[in-house]
Structures are given as structure tokens and as C-alpha cells.
Design a protein around this motif. Structure first.
Motif, short mmCIF file in Angstrom:
data_model
loop_
_atom_site.label_atom_id
_atom_site.label_comp_id
_atom_site.label_asym_id
_atom_site.label_seq_id
_atom_site.Cartn_x
_atom_site.Cartn_y
_atom_site.Cartn_z
N LEU A 1 -6.02 0.80 4.72
CA LEU A 1 -5.62 -0.52 5.17
C LEU A 1 -4.28 -0.94 4.59
CD1 LEU A 1 -8.66 -0.46 5.86
CD2 LEU A 1 -8.83 -2.82 5.09
N SER A 2 -3.50 -1.68 5.36
CA SER A 2 -2.29 -2.34 4.87
C SER A 2 -2.36 -3.80 5.29
CB SER A 2 -1.04 -1.68 5.44
OG SER A 2 -1.02 -1.75 6.85
N PHE A 3 -1.66 -4.67 4.57
CA PHE A 3 -1.79 -6.12 4.76
C PHE A 3 -0.41 -6.73 4.98
CE2 PHE A 3 -5.25 -4.58 2.14
CZ PHE A 3 -6.37 -5.05 2.84
N LEU A 4 -0.29 -7.51 6.04
CA LEU A 4 1.00 -8.10 6.44
C LEU A 4 0.88 -9.61 6.55
CD1 LEU A 4 3.93 -7.63 7.48
CD2 LEU A 4 2.97 -7.52 9.79
N GLY B 1 -15.19 0.62 -0.31
CA GLY B 1 -15.09 2.00 0.13
C GLY B 1 -13.81 2.41 0.82
N GLY B 2 -12.81 1.53 0.90
CA GLY B 2 -11.58 1.88 1.58
C GLY B 2 -10.43 2.17 0.64
N HIS B 3 -9.26 2.37 1.21
CA HIS B 3 -8.04 2.58 0.46
C HIS B 3 -6.96 1.68 1.05
CE1 HIS B 3 -9.95 6.27 -1.12
NE2 HIS B 3 -10.35 6.46 0.14
N TYR B 4 -5.98 1.31 0.25
CA TYR B 4 -4.90 0.47 0.78
C TYR B 4 -3.56 1.15 0.54
CZ TYR B 4 -4.21 -1.10 -4.08
OH TYR B 4 -3.98 -1.15 -5.43
N LEU B 5 -2.66 0.91 1.49
CA LEU B 5 -1.30 1.47 1.44
C LEU B 5 -0.32 0.36 1.82
CD1 LEU B 5 -2.05 4.79 3.38
CD2 LEU B 5 -1.68 4.59 0.91
N GLU B 6 0.94 0.62 1.64
CA GLU B 6 1.97 -0.35 2.02
C GLU B 6 2.16 -0.35 3.53
OE1 GLU B 6 3.44 -2.65 0.17
OE2 GLU B 6 2.13 -1.96 -1.46
N VAL B 7 2.62 -1.47 4.05
CA VAL B 7 2.86 -1.59 5.49
C VAL B 7 3.89 -0.55 5.94
CG1 VAL B 7 3.79 -3.10 7.29
CG2 VAL B 7 2.28 -4.04 5.53
N GLY B 8 3.55 0.16 7.01
CA GLY B 8 4.45 1.18 7.54
C GLY B 8 4.08 2.60 7.18
N ASP B 9 3.14 2.78 6.24
CA ASP B 9 2.72 4.13 5.86
C ASP B 9 2.00 4.78 7.04
OD1 ASP B 9 1.19 6.36 4.66
OD2 ASP B 9 1.90 5.52 2.76
N GLU B 10 2.37 5.99 7.35
CA GLU B 10 1.81 6.69 8.51
C GLU B 10 0.33 7.01 8.37
OE1 GLU B 10 4.15 10.11 9.20
OE2 GLU B 10 5.95 9.01 9.85
N ARG B 11 -0.18 7.01 7.14
CA ARG B 11 -1.59 7.32 6.93
C ARG B 11 -2.50 6.14 7.22
NH1 ARG B 11 -1.32 9.21 0.88
NH2 ARG B 11 0.26 7.54 0.91
N SER C 1 1.74 2.56 16.23
CA SER C 1 1.31 3.74 16.99
C SER C 1 -0.05 3.48 17.61
CB SER C 1 1.23 4.96 16.05
OG SER C 1 0.23 4.75 15.06
N LYS C 2 -0.44 4.35 18.54
CA LYS C 2 -1.72 4.17 19.22
C LYS C 2 -2.90 4.37 18.28
CE LYS C 2 0.05 5.57 23.75
NZ LYS C 2 -0.09 6.52 24.89
N LYS C 3 -2.70 5.13 17.21
CA LYS C 3 -3.78 5.40 16.27
C LYS C 3 -3.99 4.26 15.27
CE LYS C 3 -3.14 10.43 16.39
NZ LYS C 3 -2.87 11.65 15.58
N LEU C 4 -3.05 3.34 15.20
CA LEU C 4 -3.11 2.25 14.22
C LEU C 4 -3.74 1.01 14.86
CD1 LEU C 4 -2.33 1.12 11.40
CD2 LEU C 4 -0.17 0.40 12.43
N TYR C 5 -4.81 0.53 14.24
CA TYR C 5 -5.42 -0.73 14.67
C TYR C 5 -4.67 -1.88 14.01
CZ TYR C 5 -9.51 1.86 16.41
OH TYR C 5 -10.34 2.70 17.09
N VAL C 6 -4.13 -2.80 14.80
CA VAL C 6 -3.49 -4.01 14.28
C VAL C 6 -4.47 -5.15 14.53
CG1 VAL C 6 -1.48 -5.53 14.37
CG2 VAL C 6 -1.23 -3.08 14.82
N VAL C 7 -5.10 -5.63 13.46
CA VAL C 7 -6.21 -6.58 13.59
C VAL C 7 -5.94 -7.85 12.80
CG1 VAL C 7 -7.96 -4.83 14.02
CG2 VAL C 7 -7.39 -5.42 11.67
#
Length: 801
Positions: free
Chosen positions: A169-172, A190-200, A219-225
Motif C-alpha cells: 500500500l501507498s498513501f496519497l 498483514g500488509g506492507h507499505y511503500l512510497e507513492v509511485g513504487d512499481e511494487r 497502471s492497470k494493476k494498481l488499485y487507486v482507492v
């Protein structure tokens, strides 16, 4: 029979008896041999359990070691390693459980390797426990414990699939504190967090109220919620479906129209003035919530309506339609004119705040109390019944009585006349108010502590609050902020009733009824513990009274407290001259506006002989926060820096007023100041959402500028303006008292002239021609243009006072 060689029994086949093999090790060569020959195999726990209960051995077509998972039906999802899944299936069968390939209502537990897939979604919807494979392994480790069952809730809770398993997850758009809180909870669930823009990243959680544009194309694989997905997942203790919470950019057509209006300017001054009025009307239109159309003018004035009326916030398409309908002759035409009175305006304001207050109480009940009390919650009850009762107390009773008060006010204003009684409505419900309010207000601190404690100890309750507090009905306020409204409501009603009484004539029967209503509300407040009074806040108010010369005595009130103080410079002609140093004192329900005194005469001496410095500030106005219709955050430009404006509508005015200021205090952050101001304005008018009151605006459209505020020319022009006002006061014959005229002449005379005038004070000041012939020394150095403009003795000069 005991044997070390199972081969001699494994081939026996008799119709008189059945051979059952009891093995302690289901992973041995003996087990493999017997299993291949379809012998019946059980474990010691099965034999001991049946012996203890005097029951026959249970029939099973598969080897059965224990009854640890008896009556459980499991389904698997997300497994890619077939060997691992085969091993888990065997262990479930050894413990008496069954396996189903397809998910259905008969499945009691879903074993999930990931949080994707249709089976996972169905399990979440049905409330089926979703567990990790570790649950099966741990249950197998305790297979010899006959009192243990894998379905025990206390045991299986340890193996729930966390909602953010395998999620990055990333937070904006969140504040630093909120982002840190969400990152911590991501790890906890149970999750992990990364900076906004990380491809993972698999998900980008967006604060939809602050983010206007995404920094990149996802990207299509990224959920923006939206953030509701994050908190909803924690509340359900399962990953929520993303399709319901996808972030979409929300542009308001009405706001775009308002912004486009603000950007339009014309060189003509009259058109600028009309455009300014139009802009203010557009900006404040959204804050007008009354269902009662403002009364139209008398028939003779109908045709004289012009663009100037756009300054009236009630001049909207809806109300214009109502005006057209009301233009028909009717018996009640005489009462239409009376509706324009200040008494009707304040009564309407009382109704508006009452309507807002009822909506907030309804929000508390519908969004918070009712869902917490609902049976069959996913994951079980979020709070215990005792905790719910402690938090909400008598809110339903308060809501019920104020719903009826609102209805009565609506009937009153729908058929208004000056002799209608506002006080009667309050007196009608005074006993119910006495019964409902003290229990809640007196135990509000306990309610607040319960919310804080449960939020810390119960993650699902914390997520529940976050979900609801982000909804528009809550206006981004916490549950504690909403529950404090009943504590603030009665003092606000008393203030409005006092205002109505002030605008009620002495011969009106409602005058006495209003006084009784005010006394009845004060009686309710006396039942509230005295320790609710804030002594430190009272001390701060006294400091303001001593600091501001002419400060109204009614500023002192037991329910009032000082919130904020800011130093500014006035940028317009309201509420004082441009360039004046103005101090704004924000209280919880009003705004005291004071300017710096131009000249300090002497020190104040008390009866005890102690001297005190004179007040450094001069009172301008004490304005209830309910009169602020909109707060304008003026964008920084080359000609306007660190400025803001207030759109104000006093009940006695027919048009909006614009108060514009420039912040001068280095410690004051404009955004924090404006948010605080809007929060207390919203509290006063009982609106939930305070952010809607702030409008980011182009200063050019409002003709506001901070350019040359400190220049010598600007200071000189302000000095000339002050001098002109003094002269105008001295020579005004319509509104200026004669004593003031005498004082003005005395101030501009020589000592001999003063002596002569003191000796002849009994004589009246002669005619205007005598006054016109007298030459004031203060006028000698004024420019000729100034003399031509202000030496005309006419009534037009009086409005400059």
C-alpha cells in the motif's frame, strides 16, 4: 490386541468381526501399508473419546486420528502448490473434517492463501471465517488433546487471514500523523507499505477530499482507492472489494461556475461593483439553507430591482421563482413586509441552526449508534451494549424533542406575523429539555473517555469511526466532535433568543414570553454541573475586555471561551478603514474585531490609586459567527499576499458585506487560522462540514490588494482620510450632537478663543451660515481637491462618520 506386525492381521477378512487398527503414527510404513489395503485406521484419541462417552467407534471411509475437526466443512482458495494442498486435505480428513471443492453456504471455514478470488469475496459477504493454512497445522499439533476442537473461536482468531495480506500500500494526500497511523496499521494487518509511485504497489489509498489530481497515470494493476476501502477492510477484518471504492476525480459544476465568475473583471467601476456583488452572492448561495423564501419588496419597489440586489444572498433562481409566485395579491400581503424585519431574520436563523442541529443528531444516530447496535455484524459486535449506552446516553431523547421544536418553528415561519410567539415554542418543551440535557452533558467526559479507550483497544471500532467520519454527513469530524454539539446548543439558543428579544417591540406579547423562555433555558443549564465552567477561559475573556476600549459587557459569558487571536491589517473599507491595524479575537461563538488606537490619552486610575495602562485597542464590532456566510482564502499573487476575506450578512442588512484582511503575525499560519475559524462558524450554525465554508478565491475579482500598504504615499492618504472624517463629524448638522460640534470647535481654537467660548456656553451655536464662515486651522494644509470635495456642507457628508 497388541502387535508389532500388522502384516498378519491386514489380510484377514471375516464376516464375524471387523479389524480396526489403532495407530499413533499416521506417517509410518505401517500406516502406508494398511492404507493401501483399505483397512480401517483410527488414532488413540478416537478410541478414548468413544470409551469416555460410551459410544461406538464412528464410521469413516478414511483414516481418522481424532475428532479435532469433526463437523467442520472446509474450502481452499489461492493455492498453487498441489502437493502442499494435498497434505493439508489429508490432515483435515485425519481430524474428522470434510472438504468441498466449490464454495457454498455449507462451508464453515475458507482456507485462503491470498485475498484474491471469487471464493474470498463470497466468504467475506457471508461472514465465513477466512483462515491461513497454519490453522490446520496447529490443530494437528494438538490432535491428542481430546478436549480441544479446532472450531473454537478463541483458537481460530489467531489464524485469521489479515485484510492486507500480500498487499503493498501507498498513501496519497494524508497528513504526516495520519499517514504514519495508517502505515502502522498496514503492518499490523498483514500488509506492507511503500512510497507513492513504487512499481511494487498493489494499492494507492487516496484522501479524496484533499487530492485534486493524481501525480501520475496509474497502471492497470494498481488499485487507486478511497480511504474508506482501507478502514472498511480493517472493520470487516477482511479485504474489501476495490470496485466499490475506486477513486474518481470529482469536479463540481457549481463550483466551476463560481470560479469562472471570480475570474471576470471589467474596467468600468460600476460594473466592477456589480460583478463583486454578483460574486459574493454566488459564493454565499450554497450556505443559504432556509426553505422560506425571503420576502419581496413592496409593490412600488418591485420594478426598481437592479444588479445591486445580487448582493442579497437570497436572490437565487429558486427564490426568484417564489417571488414571482408571491407577486399575486393575497390576504397575507401585509405580513410579507413584516417578514423583512430583523426579528424575522433572527427567527429564521434560529430555525436554520435548529434544522442543522437536528440533522447532526440524526447523523449520530444513523451512522454511529444504530449500526453499532445492529445484530449480525460481520465479525461479531464491535462494542458491548454497556459501552454503547455510555457513549450515546440520552441522545435519542434530545433528538426527539428537538425534532418537534424544529417542526414548530417551521410552522411558525411558514405563516409568519410579528405577533407570533417564538418564546412559546421554547416554553412548551422546557420540561423535556430539563429531563434530556443534564444527564448527557454531565456525563459527557465519561462518554468521551469511553470512545478514546475503545478506539485504542479495539481496531475494528477505530476503523468503524474512520469510515463514518470520512462521510459527507459528518463533515470530516470525529464522533467526539459531533457529540459535543448538545453541550454547546443551549447557550447558542439563548444568544439567538436574546437577539430576537432585542428586535422585539415592548408592546409585543412575545417580549415577555421570550424572557420566560430565556429563563427556562438558563434553568436547564443550572442543572448542569458547575465544574463544566472553564475558569481559565473566563480569565482570558477578562484580559480581552481590559485590552479593548469599549468592549461590550455581554462578551462576558459563562459558556464562552477564547479560541484564537490574530493580528491583521484591514484591506477594505469594512469594518474599518483600509490600512488600520486590526486584531481579531475568535471566541467559540463570536468574533471581536478591534483596531489599534490612534492616540493614547492617559492611564487609567482605579479607586485604590493603582494605575493601569490605557487599552491599546479600540472596539469596532462584536459579531456572532452565524453572520459569516463564507470564508475566502485569497490566493497569493504579486499584488496580494497572505490575505483572506469574510463574507458577512448581519440580520439588519439587505446586502452582504466583505471584510478583507492581511495577516501580519509571523506565528499565524493562514490555513490553520481559516480552518479553525470555519470549524467554529460551523459549530455555531450547527453544520457538520466546515471545509465547505472555505473558498479559494482570486483576489482581483474581489478588488482586494495588499500592494503599497507600507508605502509613504499610502500612509499619507490614510492620514488625510482620517482627518477628513474628523472634519466631517465636526461640520455634520444632521446626526452629530451639538456637544460634539462644540468639542470640535474647542479643539481647533486658540486659548483666548476657548476662554471666550467657556464664558458663553449658555448661548446656542448660531446658524449654519456662522459655522460655514468659521475657518478651521486643520483645513489649511489640505489639497485643493480635498477642500472642494469635503467643504460642501450637505447631508451627503454624514455617511462618512
Amino acid at each position: 490386541m497388541m502387535t508389532d506386525n500388522v502384516q498378519e492381521f491386514s489380510d484377514e477378512d471375516s464376516t464375524d468381526f471387523e479389524t480396526v487398527f489403532v495407530l499413533t503414527d499416521f506417517d509410518s510404513p505401517d500406516y502406508s501399508c494398511l492404507y493401501k489395503r483399505d483397512n480401517r485406521i483410527v488414532g488413540p484419541p478416537v478410541v478414548l473419546r468413544c470409551a469416555a462417552k460410551d459410544e461406538p467407534l464412528p464410521f469413516s471411509c478414511r483414516p481418522l486420528y481424532s475428532t479435532t475437526m469433526m463437523n467442520l466443512s472446509l474450502c481452499f482458495t489461492g493455492f498453487r502448490n498441489k502437493e502442499e494442498m494435498k497434505n493439508l486435505v489429508n490432515l483435515v480428513h485425519h481430524m474428522g473434517g470434510t472438504i468441498r471443492k466449490d464454495f457454498s453456504t455449507k462451508v464453515t471455514h475458507l482456507i485462503a492463501y491470498s485475498t484474491n478470488g471469487e471464493k474470498y469475496r463470497l466468504a467475506v459477504c457471508l461472514g465465513t471465517p477466512i483462515l491461513t493454512p497454519s490453522w490446520i497445522h496447529k490443530a494437528w499439533e494438538r490432535r491428542d488433546d481430546m478436549s480441544f476442537h479446532a472450531g473454537d473461536e478463541e483458537f481460530r482468531t489467531e489464524f485469521k487471514v489479515p485484510p492486507f495480506q500480500d498487499c503493498f500500500l501507498s498513501f496519497l494526500g494524508f497528513s504526516v500523523e495520519e499517514k504514519a497511523n495508517m502505515e502502522e496499521r498496514t503492518l499490523k494487518h498483514g500488509g506492507h507499505y511503500l512510497e507513492v509511485g513504487d512499481e511494487r504497489c498493489t494499492h494507492m489509498v487516496v484522501e479524496e477530499n484533499s487530492v485534486k489530481e493524481l501525480p501520475f497515470v496509474p497502471s492497470k494493476k494498481l488499485y487507486v482507492v478511497k480511504q474508506e476501502w482501507f478502514w472498511g477492510s480493517i472493520q470487516m477484518d477482511a479485504r474489501a472489494g476495490e470496485s466499490m471504492y475506486l477513486y474518481e476525480k470529482n469536479d463540481s459544476p457549481a463550483m466551476k461556475k463560481a470560479v469562472s465568475l471570480l475570474s471576470l473583471t471589467t474596467p468600468n467601476s460600476n460594473r466592477k461593483r456589480r460583478r463583486l456583488r454578483d460574486t459574493l452572492a454566488q459564493l454565499t448561495k450554497e450556505t443559504e439553507i432556509s426553505p422560506f423564501p425571503p420576502p419581496r419588496k413592496r409593490p412600488s419597489a418591485e420594478h426598481s430591482l437592479s444588479m445591486g440586489s445580487l448582493l442579497d444572498i437570497s436572490n437565487t433562481p429558486e427564490t426568484c421563482k417564489a417571488l414571482a409566485e408571491s407577486s399575486k395579491p393575497s390576504r397575507s400581503s401585509t405580513s410579507i413586509v413584516s417578514k423583512q424585519s430583523a426579528r424575522w431574520q433572527v427567527s429564521k436563523e434560529l430555525y436554520q441552526t435548529e434544522s442543522n442541529y437536528v440533522d447532526i443528531l440524526n447523523t449520530v444516530l444513523q451512522l454511529f449508534k444504530d449500526p453499532l447496535e445492529k445484530e449480525g455484524q460481520v465479525g461479531g459486535p464491535i462494542l458491548a451494549q454497556e459501552e454503547i449506552k455510555t457513549i450515546f446516553g440520552s441522545i435519542p431523547d434530545i433528538y426527539d424533542v428537538h425534532t418537534r421544536i424544529k417542526s414548530d418553528f417551521e410552522d411558525l415561519l411558514s405563516d409568519w406575523s410579528e405577533d407570533k410567539s417564538v418564546g412559546d415554542i421554547i416554553l412548551k418543551y422546557s420540561k423535556e429539555l430539563v429531563k434530556a440535557y443534564p444527564p448527557f452533558v454531565n456525563f459527557f467526559e465519561m462518554s468521551k473517555e469511553t470512545i478514546v479507550r475503545c478506539e485504542k483497544q479495539k481496531p475494528r471500532f477505530h476503523a468503524f469511526l474512520k469510515i463514518n467520519q470520512a462521510k459527507p454527513e459528518c463533515g470530516r469530524q470525529s464522533l467526539v466532535d459531533l457529540l459535543i454539539r448538545p453541550v454547546q446548543r443551549l447557550p447558542s439558543v439563548v444568544l439567538l433568543l436574546n437577539d430576537i428579544r432585542k428586535h422585539t417591540s415592548n408592546d409585543n406579547p412575545d417580549k415577555m414570553m421570550l424572557e420566560k423562555a430565556i429563563d427556562s433555558l438558563k434553568e436547564v443549564m443550572t442543572h448542569i454541573n458547575e465544574d463544566k465552567r472553564k475558569t481559565e477561559g473566563q480569565k482570558q475573556i477578562f484580559d480581552v475586555v481590559y485590552e479593548v476600549d469599549g468592549c461590550p459587557a455581554n462578551l462576558l459569558s459563562s459558556h464562552r471561551s477564547l479560541v484564537y487571536r490574530v493580528e491583521t491589517i484591514a484591506l477594505g473599507d469594512q469594518p474599518c478603514d483600509r490600512g488600520e491595524n486590526v486584531t481579531l479575537f475568535l471566541f467559540n461563538d463570536c468574533l471581536e474585531i478591534a483596531r489599534k488606537r490612534h492616540k493614547v490619552i492617559n492611564t487609567f486610575k482605579s479607586p485604590l490609586g493603582q494605575t493601569r495602562p490605557p487599552p491599546p485597542l479600540k472596539h469596532i464590532t462584536l459579531m456572532p459567527l452565524s453572520q459569516i456566510r463564507r470564508v475566502l482564502d485569497l490566493q497569493d499573487t504579486e499584488e496580494c499576499v497572505n490575505a483572506f476575506a469574510l463574507v458577512v450578512r448581519p440580520p439588519t442588512e439587505q446586502e452582504n458585506l466583505l471584510f478583507s484582511f492581511q495577516l501580519t503575525g509571523e506565528d499565524t499560519v493562514k490555513s490553520a487560522w481559516l480552518r479553525t475559524l470555519c470549524r467554529h462558524v460551523a459549530n455555531t450554525i450547527c453544520k457538520a462540514d466546515a471545509e465547505d465554508m472555505i473558498q479559494c478565491t482570486d483576489p482581483d475579482s474581489l478588488q482586494v490588494s495588499t500592494k503599497d500598504m507600507d508605502s509613504t504615499l499610502s500612509k499619507a492618504s490614510r492620514a488625510i482620510k482620517k482627518t477628513s472624517k474628523k472634519v466631517t463629524r465636526a461640520f455634520s448638522f444632521t446626526k452629530t450632537p451639538k456637544r460634539v460640534i462644540q468639542r470640535a470647535f474647542m479643539a481647533n481654537s486658540t486659548p483666548d478663543e476657548k476662554t471666550q467660548r467657556l464664558m458663553s456656553q449658555e448661548n446656542r451655536i448660531c446658524s449654519s451660515s456662522t459655522l460655514a464662515a468659521h475657518h478651521s486651522p486643520s483645513m489649511v494644509h489640505l489639497p485643493s481637491m480635498f477642500e472642494r470635495k469635503y467643504h460642501t456642507f450637505s447631508r451627503s457628508t454624514t455617511h462618512l462618520i
